[in-house]
Design a protein around this motif. Structure first.
Motif, PDB file in Angstrom:
ATOM      1  N   TYR A  37      23.594  57.899  37.098  1.00  0.00           N
ATOM      2  CA  TYR A  37      25.016  57.567  37.128  1.00  0.00           C
ATOM      3  C   TYR A  37      25.816  58.832  36.885  1.00  0.00           C
ATOM      4  O   TYR A  37      25.569  59.545  35.921  1.00  0.00           O
ATOM      5  CB  TYR A  37      25.329  56.535  36.044  1.00  0.00           C
ATOM      6  CG  TYR A  37      24.625  55.219  36.294  1.00  0.00           C
ATOM      7  CD1 TYR A  37      25.216  54.268  37.119  1.00  0.00           C
ATOM      8  CD2 TYR A  37      23.386  54.938  35.724  1.00  0.00           C
ATOM      9  CE1 TYR A  37      24.580  53.064  37.368  1.00  0.00           C
ATOM     10  CE2 TYR A  37      22.744  53.739  35.966  1.00  0.00           C
ATOM     11  CZ  TYR A  37      23.338  52.810  36.795  1.00  0.00           C
ATOM     12  OH  TYR A  37      22.712  51.625  37.041  1.00  0.00           O
ATOM     13  N   PRO A  38      26.799  59.117  37.761  1.00  0.00           N
ATOM     14  CA  PRO A  38      27.593  60.341  37.575  1.00  0.00           C
ATOM     15  C   PRO A  38      28.543  60.190  36.398  1.00  0.00           C
ATOM     16  O   PRO A  38      28.896  59.075  36.024  1.00  0.00           O
ATOM     17  CB  PRO A  38      28.378  60.442  38.891  1.00  0.00           C
ATOM     18  CG  PRO A  38      28.452  59.054  39.401  1.00  0.00           C
ATOM     19  CD  PRO A  38      27.202  58.363  38.935  1.00  0.00           C
ATOM     20  N   PRO A  39      28.988  61.317  35.837  1.00  0.00           N
ATOM     21  CA  PRO A  39      30.046  61.246  34.828  1.00  0.00           C
ATOM     22  C   PRO A  39      31.332  60.779  35.511  1.00  0.00           C
ATOM     23  O   PRO A  39      31.429  60.810  36.733  1.00  0.00           O
ATOM     24  CB  PRO A  39      30.195  62.689  34.348  1.00  0.00           C
ATOM     25  CG  PRO A  39      29.210  63.505  35.070  1.00  0.00           C
ATOM     26  CD  PRO A  39      28.612  62.700  36.161  1.00  0.00           C
ATOM     27  N   SER A  40      32.314  60.381  34.721  1.00  0.00           N
ATOM     28  CA  SER A  40      33.508  59.815  35.351  1.00  0.00           C
ATOM     29  C   SER A  40      34.320  60.907  36.044  1.00  0.00           C
ATOM     30  O   SER A  40      34.263  62.089  35.679  1.00  0.00           O
ATOM     31  CB  SER A  40      34.353  59.075  34.325  1.00  0.00           C
ATOM     32  OG  SER A  40      35.048  59.999  33.546  1.00  0.00           O
TER      33      SER A  40
ATOM     34  N   ARG B  16      29.853  68.109  38.563  1.00  0.00           N
ATOM     35  CA  ARG B  16      30.645  67.280  37.662  1.00  0.00           C
ATOM     36  C   ARG B  16      32.126  67.496  37.924  1.00  0.00           C
ATOM     37  O   ARG B  16      32.861  67.968  37.061  1.00  0.00           O
ATOM     38  CB  ARG B  16      30.320  67.621  36.204  1.00  0.00           C
ATOM     39  CG  ARG B  16      28.818  67.697  35.911  1.00  0.00           C
ATOM     40  CD  ARG B  16      28.536  68.158  34.484  1.00  0.00           C
ATOM     41  NE  ARG B  16      28.782  67.089  33.546  1.00  0.00           N
ATOM     42  CZ  ARG B  16      27.829  66.501  32.818  1.00  0.00           C
ATOM     43  NH1 ARG B  16      26.582  66.884  32.908  1.00  0.00           N
ATOM     44  NH2 ARG B  16      28.129  65.535  31.997  1.00  0.00           N
TER      45      ARG B  16
ATOM     46  N   ALA C 227      24.680  56.416  30.231  1.00  0.00           N
ATOM     47  CA  ALA C 227      24.205  57.715  30.724  1.00  0.00           C
ATOM     48  C   ALA C 227      25.002  58.859  30.082  1.00  0.00           C
ATOM     49  O   ALA C 227      24.440  59.900  29.745  1.00  0.00           O
ATOM     50  CB  ALA C 227      24.317  57.777  32.251  1.00  0.00           C
ATOM     51  N   ASP C 228      26.322  58.651  29.922  1.00  0.00           N
ATOM     52  CA  ASP C 228      27.141  59.680  29.246  1.00  0.00           C
ATOM     53  C   ASP C 228      26.622  59.905  27.822  1.00  0.00           C
ATOM     54  O   ASP C 228      26.472  61.045  27.371  1.00  0.00           O
ATOM     55  CB  ASP C 228      28.609  59.230  29.154  1.00  0.00           C
ATOM     56  CG  ASP C 228      29.310  59.259  30.512  1.00  0.00           C
ATOM     57  OD1 ASP C 228      28.748  59.844  31.455  1.00  0.00           O
ATOM     58  OD2 ASP C 228      30.417  58.676  30.618  1.00  0.00           O
TER      59      ASP C 228
ATOM     60  N   TYR D 106      27.088  53.566  33.109  1.00  0.00           N
ATOM     61  CA  TYR D 106      27.710  54.894  33.163  1.00  0.00           C
ATOM     62  C   TYR D 106      27.913  55.437  31.746  1.00  0.00           C
ATOM     63  O   TYR D 106      27.594  56.582  31.452  1.00  0.00           O
ATOM     64  CB  TYR D 106      29.064  54.827  33.889  1.00  0.00           C
ATOM     65  CG  TYR D 106      28.940  54.503  35.356  1.00  0.00           C
ATOM     66  CD1 TYR D 106      28.911  55.519  36.309  1.00  0.00           C
ATOM     67  CD2 TYR D 106      28.833  53.191  35.795  1.00  0.00           C
ATOM     68  CE1 TYR D 106      28.790  55.239  37.658  1.00  0.00           C
ATOM     69  CE2 TYR D 106      28.707  52.894  37.145  1.00  0.00           C
ATOM     70  CZ  TYR D 106      28.685  53.915  38.069  1.00  0.00           C
ATOM     71  OH  TYR D 106      28.556  53.636  39.406  1.00  0.00           O
TER      72      TYR D 106
ATOM     73  N   LEU E 221      22.891  63.329  39.866  1.00  0.00           N
ATOM     74  CA  LEU E 221      22.016  64.154  39.022  1.00  0.00           C
ATOM     75  C   LEU E 221      22.800  64.870  37.936  1.00  0.00           C
ATOM     76  O   LEU E 221      22.235  65.569  37.108  1.00  0.00           O
ATOM     77  CB  LEU E 221      21.305  65.208  39.882  1.00  0.00           C
ATOM     78  CG  LEU E 221      20.227  64.707  40.807  1.00  0.00           C
ATOM     79  CD1 LEU E 221      19.816  65.801  41.779  1.00  0.00           C
ATOM     80  CD2 LEU E 221      19.028  64.246  40.006  1.00  0.00           C
ATOM     81  N   ARG E 222      24.129  64.727  37.981  1.00  0.00           N
ATOM     82  CA  ARG E 222      25.047  65.383  37.048  1.00  0.00           C
ATOM     83  C   ARG E 222      24.991  66.910  37.182  1.00  0.00           C
ATOM     84  O   ARG E 222      25.296  67.628  36.238  1.00  0.00           O
ATOM     85  CB  ARG E 222      24.787  64.918  35.606  1.00  0.00           C
ATOM     86  CG  ARG E 222      25.033  63.414  35.462  1.00  0.00           C
ATOM     87  CD  ARG E 222      24.957  62.891  34.045  1.00  0.00           C
ATOM     88  NE  ARG E 222      25.484  61.499  34.017  1.00  0.00           N
ATOM     89  CZ  ARG E 222      26.338  61.037  33.130  1.00  0.00           C
ATOM     90  NH1 ARG E 222      26.766  61.810  32.158  1.00  0.00           N
ATOM     91  NH2 ARG E 222      26.773  59.788  33.193  1.00  0.00           N
TER      92      ARG E 222
ATOM     93  N   GLU F 242      23.391  61.873  27.244  1.00  0.00           N
ATOM     94  CA  GLU F 242      23.525  63.334  27.270  1.00  0.00           C
ATOM     95  C   GLU F 242      23.897  63.894  25.900  1.00  0.00           C
ATOM     96  O   GLU F 242      23.695  65.076  25.643  1.00  0.00           O
ATOM     97  CB  GLU F 242      24.629  63.753  28.259  1.00  0.00           C
ATOM     98  CG  GLU F 242      24.243  63.601  29.708  1.00  0.00           C
ATOM     99  CD  GLU F 242      25.290  64.219  30.632  1.00  0.00           C
ATOM    100  OE1 GLU F 242      24.875  64.896  31.589  1.00  0.00           O
ATOM    101  OE2 GLU F 242      26.507  64.038  30.403  1.00  0.00           O
TER     102      GLU F 242
END
Lengths: 754, 291
Positions: free
Chosen positions: B2-5, B47, A119-120, A116, B43-44, A123
């Motif tokens: 993976y999604p952002p938190s 969010r 991935a952050d 995670y 896919l973000r 970006e």
């Protein structure tokens, strides 16, 4: 040695010995591997298909908590040598150096404590690009003034070759009929259930790499060769692989970058692709088009063939040979003695082209079979009769085709006649005609293919017969879900006269067996199986020596049968392999098997389809196959391979297509946009018939992995044309989508009104 | 992917969920079956700072008939709708539509409220719901309102929902008498999103005249639409197959469907006609059986 075909296992449709652990969830795929202290890598990929990298700023990404490293080309420049290809082109760097050539090319890599965070951080990597004009259409790439993909190449046509035989000019000048068409198989994606992934761990001496690959030995060699400072020992492990279909043959940038990261950072690193990423980061297949002419007499003798085959190689010409295979198999099963084919490999701004189930043969066979059907229609002849009249005859075997392939054996016309009987072609065609009379658009299509298997240099096997009677077989071939271990165990159990339960088969680990080649080109059971047999023979030879000593007779006195040696003249003198293994502390053999030359499977496939008049949708109602597979070691596995290949071929004709926008973005990047067929799209049953003409392999195998994917497209294409009769609609490319069929039906309807 | 938190909130009651929405609405997304939201987050493209998981609100999972209305709770899954005896008997169009959504796994997880809220332009339910003249019930701490589905869905992924609101229920007026209906869905490959979907409903009077004809379509516009030209052409007639052939041609009137990699605008128009014809023929034959 006695025949391996007299035992209880070879030829039996046994269920797979691999399945218990797979079904019980004990398999270990790449993403199941988790090592203590493991980091996670995410690749930052180009959003442009063609651009200059002006600058990369990783500072924001690096500052994020949990991020361990962010690397670009400059950080690894001295560590990994780039790929140089055999045809004129710029090198491919494991992370792009100053230019990107396809949408999705890796430019940077982020390593973090968890995926995670990685991935952050990805970006936050800021890359400044100067976009260049892209070219995605290979015909446009050939035009003057087209954007140049490789500076070192004088044009985008980086590969050119031609093949010829006889006198094609003469053949065309003598011809009563010439048919010409343009055909293509569009770009597809292999879509294995498991995308690619790599895990690497370095302990200071040994680098261990797990990769979802078909070729662990190639990967090991690539690491040793491309790392400027390679570790003293490299071990590559192929874990359980969830399908590969050729797309996991190449060694990819990630396969090298992830191990390098593990070495540089001193911690294990994992990269596991998402489906979206796999669509851009894993090679695409097919994307070959052709302009073909056939010259024939009015009674249907094919005199000559002329063709231009053009393959879209994508951004890097790593597998420039693919359209070559299409060209060389282009005469199919037919005795055509005058031919000329020109092959062009063209670079475009797309994911590199690579092997996919059949690798060139599906294209070549689709082309010739479509052309033969076209000629039959032109001449008003029955396509079966036309094929029979032109086929290579059994007495011509071995037969060197017009473009240099040497077909090993087989009765092609006899096989086609047999297929026509087995499939009940006459009844089916009559049924289809009657149904069409009632307004249902149903059709029956038949295709015949020849293809090449058993390529690659050799295969290895290491067999041990333990004193306990257990047998360990380690093979250099590397199956990815086909069930070959079961086939190998069947061979061993019969040759050693033991129970299959005693046999354990392992593969996919360069630490278990030093040299091996891998799984591709339908070679695993053929060449890999050949190696297993050769090792077993070696063991029996060693055992014979021991038996002679123990029984005090000459070696030539001993007859070997089902696990025991018997003295011919004194049958009470018997000793079992097991006794010998116990007395000698075990027997073992390590061998390489080199078949020397390839073999050529062949056969006929038939599809029954229905087209929905109002929507253009096609449904495959039924499917039948007759394939000469040589000896079927396990008919159930053979059937599985044929059915799987047929369904992939069906997907290719009806649904699957990789689509790029004109400006080079990949539009089909998910399984909802890219149509892999499901079980519901396949016919309820594929009627599989086998024929077993022996080959020169010791177990007479021909190879079956790709035949379904090769035979299905032309069979289904023909069935669609038949369903639409009497309209003269031609299927010139795959896929043929409902919308196109609907449009053709509408146009034909309008013309009828006129 | 993976999604952002994000922060996960798990309300135990509808009231609690509404309070959370009142507090975080603009920054929150509601999670029901997850078949639309989770892919978007991976896919973000979505969010949200907060994800409010509705799985504990069993009170929003029901199907019942009250007076002249069928009420379907927002958290009712597609498979519950598909297999509901009540719906099969009293509103077979909705049950049939649910049975054609995605595949078994999707139907076991996905909910009708989630699907309507997401408003995918190729979703199946909206075609049936506009044909059925259904309403969406929306609730917030400030109260409740009901909106017609045809007004609620404004465009692709755009609805008339306030960030503080939650869909609680779908209300469908009961249709009595000799009713026939059908949902026809065009997919190329099993389990796909519809290229075009058409829901048809025909109510026949005692003398066999079509008292009411409703045709709802998905995949042909920014949201679900009714084929009013077709409806008008057939209502008040003793419908024959020839009438349907003729009327279906009006299904694409005024439409300007999107073109994308799955289908062109022109093909979608042609399919709107073809599927309307199919759906009406089936609906008519059903209705006649009950007449």
């Amino acid at each position: 040695m006695e025949s391996i075909f007299s035992g209880r296992y070879v030829g039996a449709p046994l269920r797979r010995i691999e399945d218990e652990r797979l079904l019980k969830g004990r398999a270990r795929f790449i993403d199941d591997i988790s090592l203590s202290g493991m980091l996670h890598a995410v690749f930052v990929r180009s959003p442009y298909p063609h651009a200059i990298i002006k600058s990369v700023d990783v500072s924001d990404a690096s500052r994020l908590r949990g991020v361990v490293a962010v690397l670009t080309y400059r950080d690894i420049a001295g560590s990994i040598k780039p790929w140089e290809f055999e045809v004129p082109s710029d090198p491919m760097y494991p992370l792009a150096r100053d230019k990107v050539r396809y949408y999705g090319e890796p430019v940077a890599v982020v390593v973090a404590e968890d995926p995670y965070l990685a991935a952050d951080a990805a970006e936050l990597v800021s890359i400044e690009y100067e976009p260049l004009e892209p070219v995605v259409d290979p015909l446009e790439a050939l035009e003057k003034g087209a954007p140049r993909i490789h500076e070192r190449a004088s044009s985008n046509a980086v590969y050119k070759k031609s093949y010829k035989c006889g006198s094609v000019e003469d053949a065309f000048s003598r011809a009563h009929v010439v048919v010409e068409d343009e055909l293509s198989m569009e770009r597809v994606y292999a879509a294995p259930m498991e995308p690619r992934g790599v895990v690497a761990h370095y302990d200071g001496e040994q680098l261990t790499v797990w990769s979802s690959t078909q070729t662990p030995f190639d990967l090991r060699d690539a690491i040793l060769e491309k790392f400027s400072d390679p570790p003293s020992s490299v071990r590559v492990i192929q874990p359980d692989v969830g399908g590969a279909f050729g797309a996991k043959i190449p060694t990819y940038p990630e396969d090298l970058v992830v191990p390098l990261l593990a070495m540089k950072l001193g911690r294990p690193v994992k990269w596991y692709s998402s489906r979206r990423e796999d669509f851009v980061a894993t090679v695409h297949g097919r994307d070959v088009r052709a302009r073909i002419s056939l010259a024939a007499t009015r009674d249907g003798k094919i005199l000559g063939i002329r063709a231009r085959i053009l393959g879209d190689l994508g951004a890097y010409p790593s597998d420039y040979w693919l359209p070559d295979v299409a060209a060389r198999i282009l005469t199919g099963a037919y005795n055509i003695r005058n031919g000329f084919v020109e092959v062009l490999g063209v670079c475009t701004n797309k994911t590199p082209l690579g092997p996919y189930r059949g690798a060139g043969r599906p294209e070549g066979i689709f082309f010739i079979e479509r052309m033969v059907d076209l000629l039959a229609d032109e001449l008003g002849m029955d396509p079966v009769e036309l094929r029979l009249a032109n086929m290579v005859r059994p007495e011509q075997m071995p037969y060197k085709n017009c473009f240099g392939f040497r077909y090993d054996s087989g009765d092609y016309p006899g096989t086609l006649r047999k297929a026509v009987d087995l499939f009940k072609v006459k009844d089916l065609s009559k049924w289809a005609r009657e149904e069409r009379g009632r307004g249902r658009l149903v059709g029956v299509g038949l295709a015949f293919y020849v293809e090449i298997t058993s390529g690659g240099p050799f295969e290895s096997a290491h067999v041990k017969l333990e004193p306990s009677g257990r047998v360990s077989i380690i093979v250099g071939s590397t199956p990815t879900g086909q069930g070959d271990a079961t086939g190998f165990a069947q061979l061993a159990a019969d040759i050693l006269g033991t129970s299959i339960d005693k046999i354990e088969v392992s593969w996919g680990d360069t630490g278990l067996i030093g040299e091996g080649v891998g799984t591709f080109g339908s070679r695993t059971m053929a060449v890999g199986g050949g190696a297993v047999i050769k090792a077993l023979e070696e063991i029996i030879k060693k055992a014979r020596k021991e038996a002679a000593k123990m029984l005090r007779v000459g070696e030539e006195e001993l007859e070997y049968r089902k696990g025991r040696f018997v003295a011919r003249r004194s049958p009470d003198r018997i000793i079992t392999l097991l006794d010998i293994a116990a007395a000698t502390g075990g027997l073992e053999a390590k061998v390489h098997y080199d078949p020397g030359r390839p073999v050529y499977p062949f056969g006929a496939h038939l599809a029954i389809v229905e087209v929905e008049k109002d929507t253009g949708r096609v449904r495959v109602l039924g499917y039948k196959s007759l394939d000469d597979v040589g000896k079927a070691i396990n008919p159930l596995l053979v059937e599985g391979q044929i059915v799987g290949g047929v369904v992939q071929g069906l997907g290719e004709v009806l649904y699957e297509q990789i689509v790029y926008s004109r400006d080079g973005a990949l539009l089909t990047q998910s399984l909802s946009d890219y149509g892999v067929p499901t079980a519901l799209d396949a016919p309820a049953r594929v009627e599989v018939h086998l024929q077993e003409t022996p080959t020169h392999h010791p177990h007479k195998v021909r190879g079956v992995g790709e035949i379904g994917a090769i035979a299905a497209p032309p069979a289904i294409a023909r069935a669609i044309e038949e369903a639409l009769k009497p309209l003269k609609i031609r299927v010139r490319k795959t896929p043929v989508k409902p919308e196109e069929i609907h449009r053709m039906l509408q146009q034909a309807g309008k013309e009828d009104d006129v | 992917m993976y999604p952002p938190s994000f922060k996960l909130l798990v309300p135990q009651s509808l009231d609690e969920a509404l309070k959370m929405l009142a507090e975080h609405g603009g920054e929150a997304k509601l999670l029901a079956g997850g078949h639309s939201l989770i892919p978007l987050m991976k896919l973000r493209l979505a969010r949200p700072a907060y994800v409010i998981y509705l799985g504990k609100l069993k009170e929003l999972s029901y199907i019942r008939e009250e007076g002249d209305t069928i009420r379907v709770g927002a958290l009712t899954t597609h498979s519950e709708i598909e297999s509901s005896e009540l719906l099969r008997e009293r509103c077979p169009l909705l049950a049939e539509t649910a049975s054609k959504i995605g595949d078994r796994q999707v139907r076991n997880m996905g909910t009708i409220g989630g699907s309507i809220a997401h408003a995918d332009p190729a979703a199946d339910y909206p075609a049936a719901l506009v044909a059925l003249e259904a309403e969406v019930v929306l609730k917030s701490v400030n109260g409740e309102r009901a909106v017609k589905v045809s007004d609620f869905i404004k465009g692709p992924y755009i609805t008339d929902i306030d960030p503080q609101e939650l869909i609680t229920e779908i209300r469908i007026p009961v249709v009595n008498g000799a009713v026939g209906s059908s949902y026809e869905k065009l997919v190329f490959r099993a389990s796909d999103f519809a290229i075009v979907g058409v829901a048809a409903l025909i109510v026949l009077g005692k003398d066999g005249t079509a008292e009411r004809v409703r045709v709802g379509m998905t995949g042909v516009a920014e949201g679900p639409v009714r084929a009013q030209g077709v409806e008008e052409e057939l209502e008040g007639k003793k419908i024959t197959e020839e009438d349907i052939d003729k009327a279906s041609k009006k299904a694409s009137e005024g439409l300007n469907p999107p073109s994308d990699i799955r289908a062109s605008s022109e093909y979608r128009k042609a399919m709107a006609e073809a599927l309307t014809r199919r759906a009406l023929i089936k609906a008519l034959s059903e209705a006649k059986k009950k007449a």
